[in-house]
Every structure is written in C-alpha cells, then in structure tokens.
Design a protein around this motif. Sequence first.
Motif, mmCIF file in Angstrom:
data_model
loop_
_atom_site.group_PDB
_atom_site.id
_atom_site.type_symbol
_atom_site.label_atom_id
_atom_site.label_comp_id
_atom_site.label_asym_id
_atom_site.label_seq_id
_atom_site.Cartn_x
_atom_site.Cartn_y
_atom_site.Cartn_z
ATOM 1 N N ASP A 189 0.811 -1.215 0.000
ATOM 2 C CA ASP A 189 0.000 0.000 0.000
ATOM 3 C C ASP A 189 0.841 1.261 0.000
ATOM 4 N N ASN A 190 1.882 1.300 0.834
ATOM 5 C CA ASN A 190 2.680 2.519 0.956
ATOM 6 C C ASN A 190 3.500 2.810 -0.291
ATOM 7 N N MET A 191 3.597 1.817 -1.209
ATOM 8 C CA MET A 191 4.353 2.015 -2.446
ATOM 9 C C MET A 191 3.446 2.325 -3.636
ATOM 10 N N THR A 192 2.167 2.553 -3.398
ATOM 11 C CA THR A 192 1.244 2.792 -4.504
ATOM 12 C C THR A 192 1.686 3.948 -5.387
ATOM 13 N N LEU A 193 1.889 5.101 -4.792
ATOM 14 C CA LEU A 193 2.263 6.272 -5.588
ATOM 15 C C LEU A 193 3.660 6.126 -6.194
ATOM 16 N N PRO A 194 4.693 5.708 -5.432
ATOM 17 C CA PRO A 194 5.988 5.481 -6.067
ATOM 18 C C PRO A 194 5.917 4.472 -7.217
ATOM 19 N N ALA A 195 5.116 3.422 -7.054
ATOM 20 C CA ALA A 195 4.993 2.419 -8.118
ATOM 21 C C ALA A 195 4.349 3.021 -9.360
ATOM 22 N N LEU A 196 3.316 3.837 -9.168
ATOM 23 C CA LEU A 196 2.705 4.515 -10.316
ATOM 24 C C LEU A 196 3.735 5.360 -11.051
ATOM 25 N N VAL A 240 -1.530 5.398 7.849
ATOM 26 C CA VAL A 240 -2.439 4.252 7.807
ATOM 27 C C VAL A 240 -1.784 3.098 7.047
ATOM 28 N N PHE A 241 -1.163 3.410 5.902
ATOM 29 C CA PHE A 241 -0.462 2.379 5.138
ATOM 30 C C PHE A 241 0.511 1.609 6.022
ATOM 31 N N LYS A 242 1.325 2.364 6.754
ATOM 32 C CA LYS A 242 2.349 1.735 7.584
ATOM 33 C C LYS A 242 1.757 1.133 8.857
ATOM 34 N N GLY A 243 0.815 1.868 9.453
ATOM 35 C CA GLY A 243 0.287 1.462 10.748
ATOM 36 C C GLY A 243 -0.448 0.141 10.733
ATOM 37 N N LEU A 244 -1.165 -0.154 9.636
ATOM 38 C CA LEU A 244 -1.915 -1.405 9.569
ATOM 39 C C LEU A 244 -1.006 -2.626 9.518
ATOM 40 N N PHE A 245 0.275 -2.411 9.209
ATOM 41 C CA PHE A 245 1.209 -3.539 9.147
ATOM 42 C C PHE A 245 2.279 -3.493 10.237
ATOM 43 N N GLU A 246 2.328 -2.393 10.965
ATOM 44 C CA GLU A 246 3.399 -2.257 11.963
ATOM 45 C C GLU A 246 2.855 -1.893 13.338
ATOM 46 N N CYS A 247 1.606 -2.160 13.590
ATOM 47 C CA CYS A 247 0.928 -1.673 14.792
ATOM 48 C C CYS A 247 1.085 -2.565 16.021
ATOM 49 N N PRO A 248 1.624 -2.116 17.086
ATOM 50 C CA PRO A 248 2.934 -1.451 17.031
ATOM 51 C C PRO A 248 4.034 -2.495 17.082
ATOM 52 N N HIS A 249 3.625 -3.777 16.950
ATOM 53 C CA HIS A 249 4.594 -4.879 17.029
ATOM 54 C C HIS A 249 4.524 -5.782 15.805
ATOM 55 N N ARG A 250 4.259 -5.177 14.626
ATOM 56 C CA ARG A 250 4.161 -5.920 13.363
ATOM 57 C C ARG A 250 3.167 -7.079 13.482
ATOM 58 N N VAL A 251 1.941 -6.745 13.784
ATOM 59 C CA VAL A 251 0.867 -7.738 13.889
ATOM 60 C C VAL A 251 0.562 -8.281 12.504
ATOM 61 N N PRO A 252 0.506 -9.591 12.338
ATOM 62 C CA PRO A 252 0.279 -10.137 10.998
ATOM 63 C C PRO A 252 -1.075 -9.747 10.419
ATOM 64 N N ASN A 253 -1.072 -9.388 9.139
ATOM 65 C CA ASN A 253 -2.281 -9.182 8.362
ATOM 66 C C ASN A 253 -3.061 -10.510 8.312
ATOM 67 N N PRO A 254 -4.413 -10.491 8.456
ATOM 68 C CA PRO A 254 -5.328 -9.355 8.408
ATOM 69 C C PRO A 254 -5.901 -8.939 9.753
ATOM 70 N N ALA A 255 -5.304 -9.324 10.870
ATOM 71 C CA ALA A 255 -5.882 -8.965 12.167
ATOM 72 C C ALA A 255 -6.082 -7.458 12.322
ATOM 73 N N PRO A 256 -5.096 -6.600 11.950
ATOM 74 C CA PRO A 256 -5.310 -5.165 12.131
ATOM 75 C C PRO A 256 -6.450 -4.609 11.282
ATOM 76 N N VAL A 257 -6.524 -5.009 10.008
ATOM 77 C CA VAL A 257 -7.573 -4.445 9.154
ATOM 78 C C VAL A 257 -8.942 -4.991 9.540
ATOM 79 N N LYS A 258 -9.005 -6.215 10.047
ATOM 80 C CA LYS A 258 -10.288 -6.722 10.544
ATOM 81 C C LYS A 258 -10.742 -5.908 11.751
ATOM 82 N N PHE A 259 -9.818 -5.563 12.627
ATOM 83 C CA PHE A 259 -10.158 -4.725 13.776
ATOM 84 C C PHE A 259 -10.675 -3.367 13.301
ATOM 85 N N ALA A 260 -9.985 -2.787 12.321
ATOM 86 C CA ALA A 260 -10.392 -1.476 11.804
ATOM 87 C C ALA A 260 -11.781 -1.543 11.191
ATOM 88 N N LEU A 261 -12.062 -2.599 10.450
ATOM 89 C CA LEU A 261 -13.390 -2.758 9.847
ATOM 90 C C LEU A 261 -14.467 -2.911 10.917
#
Length: 291
Positions: A189-196, A240-261
Amino acid sequence: MDFGRLITAMVTPFDANLQIDWDQTAKLIDYLIEEQASDSLVVCGTTGESPTLTEEEKLELFKFAVKHAGGRCKIIAGTGSNDTAHSIHLSREAEKLGVDALLLVVPYYNRPSQEGMYQHYKAIAEAVNIPCILYNVPGRTGVNLNADTTIRLSQIPNIAATKDCADLDQLTRVVRDAAPGFLVYSGEDNMTLPALSVGAHGVISVASHVIGKDMKNMINCYLQGNVREATQIHAKLHPVFKGLFECPHRVPNPAPVKFALNGRGVEVGGVRLPLINVTEEEGRFITSLFE
C-alpha cells in the motif's frame, strides 16, 4: 483484461464460531464496491486467510462472490499454493465457477528455483483459459520471483499481470521489459504512488478496506497530472499504510484491518489460529490512525 487501478484483497468475514459469515460477506462486497471504490476483489488471498480455509470453503466463496458482485466488479480467485498439481485443480474449479481471473502466489516454503517457478506458473496458465496474475511476496514465501523470470512469464498469453511486493528497481525493470499489455500492480500500500511513478498500473491493497476512496482519489490525481495533490494525499494516508502492518509490534495481516473494519461497523469477526486478534494496546494504536 484490465482489472482496474484499485483492487482490494478482501478479508473473509467470520462469525463468533469462526465459520464464514455469508450475510456479512455480502455486506462487505457491497461496501468495498460502493463505498471504497474497489475495481476488483481478490477472494481467498492471504488477506482472506487462505491458509486456514478448506478447499470447500474457497469454492463456496468464489461462487458466492461471483454471484453477489453480479458484474459490478471483477472477482479474482486466490488459487495458488506450493503444490502445482493442487493449484491447477483449484484453478480449474474456480474457472468453472465464473471467476474473472486467478491470483497465484509464488510457491512458499519449498523455495523453488527461478526455473521451477517458471514451470509452475506455465503449467497452471496452460491448464486454464482465464487470466492469471502472478503474486510475488518474498517476505511470506521465502523466495523472490525475479524480474527476468517475471518478464519471461509475461510472454505466456494468459499471464496478464503481477502483484509484486519487490522494490522499485524490480518493478521498473518489469514495467520496461514485460510483454505489451502486461500489468504491474504494487503489492504494498505505501508504495502505490511510487509504483505509479515508474509505470505500475495500480495496487492490490489491504488498506483499501478502510481508505479505498482516498486511495482511488490519489491514483486518479496522479493519472490526471495533479502530482502535487497526489503526493499530499499519499502523505496523509501514509500513517495508515504503515500502521496497519506495523501496529505497534508488526501484527500479521489481516488482524489489524479486521479490527479497523469492525470498529467502523463493518462486522467481519476475528481471525483463525494460528493468527490471533489484536491486543487492547494494538487496538488503541489502530483506532488512533483514523482520529
């Protein structure tokens, strides 16, 4: 086939018993299309907890998503594994159910050679008649599908795109040298704009569950030449890009985004073991990202 600029790697909603919640799956599909501007959805990718879904569950999800989306977006089935024969079997079954394309992760754990990966993908692509999307995520698979192999695979007619989590050097080479029409998507996610900026077509995203409309706006601004506005949106979304993957102890995806949803009233439940739900501290951190 163009899968659009913003593809969401969809979570799998579970009920209190960690079984698939079909009502919430329908609501999530609607939400991602109508409120978060997703052009396509990946069903049963890593974010969908594919390692803990049975084959029967995956096929039911593919069928359900195709029917419920009803042509409003494209449905991309996660059918890759580290077993070529099983990947072929599941891919053929997904094709029968009407999915638009396949997402095929690099074989994990057994760490094949570049030639082994080429032959793996070639065998799957030749076994189906729908587009295949490569998925290179070295942090999870233990091996990098390098630029040369990706470029070689792009010559196979129905290998249509790649989701690549490698660095910009690799993305640049693939964009430059791949077959005409081959699409490159950032897997970060955090590389979206650089990748474009180096020619990628878009992103296959996790954060788009909660900030998809903003991400689509950023992409459109860049494509329309409003680079300054695009960079401002990127800067705003970056925590948000960074936080969803590094919150705050690098919680594995998708637990953080499920919490956010769940916090936004989009009920998707928890995660299946060996993943665990976020702690109170981690939950407070995720909540703070949206304040």
